[in-house]
Design a protein around this motif. Structure first.
Motif, mmCIF file in Angstrom:
data_model
loop_
_atom_site.group_PDB
_atom_site.id
_atom_site.type_symbol
_atom_site.label_atom_id
_atom_site.label_comp_id
_atom_site.label_asym_id
_atom_site.label_seq_id
_atom_site.Cartn_x
_atom_site.Cartn_y
_atom_site.Cartn_z
ATOM 1 N N LEU A 181 56.000 -54.353 35.437
ATOM 2 C CA LEU A 181 56.906 -53.253 35.745
ATOM 3 C C LEU A 181 56.812 -52.161 34.677
ATOM 4 O O LEU A 181 56.688 -50.980 35.003
ATOM 5 C CB LEU A 181 58.345 -53.756 35.859
ATOM 6 N N ALA A 182 56.846 -52.555 33.411
ATOM 7 C CA ALA A 182 56.730 -51.575 32.325
ATOM 8 C C ALA A 182 55.388 -50.849 32.398
ATOM 9 O O ALA A 182 55.322 -49.629 32.221
ATOM 10 C CB ALA A 182 56.898 -52.259 30.967
ATOM 11 N N ALA B 121 57.675 -53.167 23.288
ATOM 12 C CA ALA B 121 57.659 -54.604 23.016
ATOM 13 C C ALA B 121 59.024 -55.247 23.229
ATOM 14 O O ALA B 121 60.063 -54.672 22.883
ATOM 15 C CB ALA B 121 57.210 -54.852 21.579
ATOM 16 N N ASP B 122 59.002 -56.448 23.752
ATOM 17 C CA ASP B 122 60.202 -57.273 23.857
ATOM 18 C C ASP B 122 60.508 -57.848 22.476
ATOM 19 O O ASP B 122 59.599 -58.129 21.691
ATOM 20 C CB ASP B 122 59.943 -58.397 24.856
ATOM 21 N N VAL B 123 61.784 -58.029 22.175
ATOM 22 C CA VAL B 123 62.155 -58.657 20.905
ATOM 23 C C VAL B 123 61.706 -60.108 20.894
ATOM 24 O O VAL B 123 61.102 -60.581 19.935
ATOM 25 C CB VAL B 123 63.681 -58.564 20.658
ATOM 26 N N ARG B 124 61.974 -60.819 21.949
ATOM 27 C CA ARG B 124 61.672 -62.256 22.002
ATOM 28 C C ARG B 124 60.291 -62.467 22.616
ATOM 29 O O ARG B 124 60.098 -62.278 23.807
ATOM 30 C CB ARG B 124 62.735 -62.979 22.788
ATOM 31 N N ASP C 232 68.901 -60.029 25.009
ATOM 32 C CA ASP C 232 69.728 -60.740 24.040
ATOM 33 C C ASP C 232 69.007 -60.764 22.697
ATOM 34 O O ASP C 232 68.369 -61.754 22.349
ATOM 35 C CB ASP C 232 70.001 -62.161 24.528
ATOM 36 N N PRO C 233 69.108 -59.667 21.929
ATOM 37 C CA PRO C 233 68.360 -59.592 20.680
ATOM 38 C C PRO C 233 68.980 -60.353 19.518
ATOM 39 O O PRO C 233 68.366 -60.508 18.469
ATOM 40 C CB PRO C 233 68.344 -58.103 20.375
ATOM 41 N N GLY C 234 70.207 -60.827 19.685
ATOM 42 C CA GLY C 234 70.896 -61.450 18.562
ATOM 43 C C GLY C 234 71.010 -60.438 17.436
ATOM 44 O O GLY C 234 71.271 -59.266 17.673
ATOM 45 N N LYS D 10 67.924 -54.469 27.813
ATOM 46 C CA LYS D 10 67.530 -54.893 29.159
ATOM 47 C C LYS D 10 68.788 -55.113 29.976
ATOM 48 O O LYS D 10 69.772 -55.600 29.433
ATOM 49 C CB LYS D 10 66.737 -56.206 29.100
ATOM 50 N N PRO D 11 68.806 -54.817 31.221
ATOM 51 C CA PRO D 11 67.706 -54.204 31.953
ATOM 52 C C PRO D 11 67.613 -52.711 31.606
ATOM 53 O O PRO D 11 68.601 -52.000 31.642
ATOM 54 C CB PRO D 11 68.080 -54.400 33.418
ATOM 55 N N TRP D 12 66.409 -52.269 31.267
ATOM 56 C CA TRP D 12 66.188 -50.877 30.909
ATOM 57 C C TRP D 12 65.955 -50.060 32.171
ATOM 58 O O TRP D 12 65.649 -50.594 33.225
ATOM 59 C CB TRP D 12 65.015 -50.716 29.950
#
Length: 127
Positions: free
Chosen positions: A23-24, A60-63, A92-94, A109-111
């Protein structure tokens, strides 16, 4: 005499979830940026070692799986290749987003596609 061709401007999408990565990539393909995909921070760094001069944006995703998460990747990139724009996302980046380098943009997210396109437009505008 021929004209020199400017280097390709690339967006590097780093996301382990294939559906979100696709999707990105589809959103970013609507820009003037060429899209390269990676599913881990390590794969992204491998690409950058040879092609960093072409990369304008990292999404980039955090996780991420393996050792480097998206924040670690962003920190490494901002130190070694400071011209690359960083767009980091997570559901959920904490507390990890507290460790993002200055200049990195965080998207929850969701972006929304429009937010990704705005960041890509800024990146394509120059280093």
């Amino acid at each position: 005499m021929g004209q020199a061709t400017p280097p390709a401007r690339t967006a590097l999408v780093v996301e382990d979830d294939r559906a979100l990565r696709n999707l990105a990539a589809a959103v970013l393909e609507e820009t003037d940026l060429r899209v390269v995909e990676a599913d881990s921070g390590e794969e992204a760094l491998f690409h950058l070692r040879s092609h960093a001069s072409e990369v304008a944006l990292i999404f980039a995703d955090v996780r991420l799986p393996c050792i480097l998460d998206g924040v670690d990747l962003a920190r490494a990139v901002s130190t070694r290749w400071p011209w690359i724009k960083l767009l980091v996302t997570s559901g959920d980046p904490g507390d990890r987003i507290e460790h993002l380098p200055a200049g990195a943009t965080y998207l929850q997210k969701p972006w929304r596609s429009i937010d990704v396109l705005k960041a890509a437009e800024q990146a394509a505008g120059g280093r």
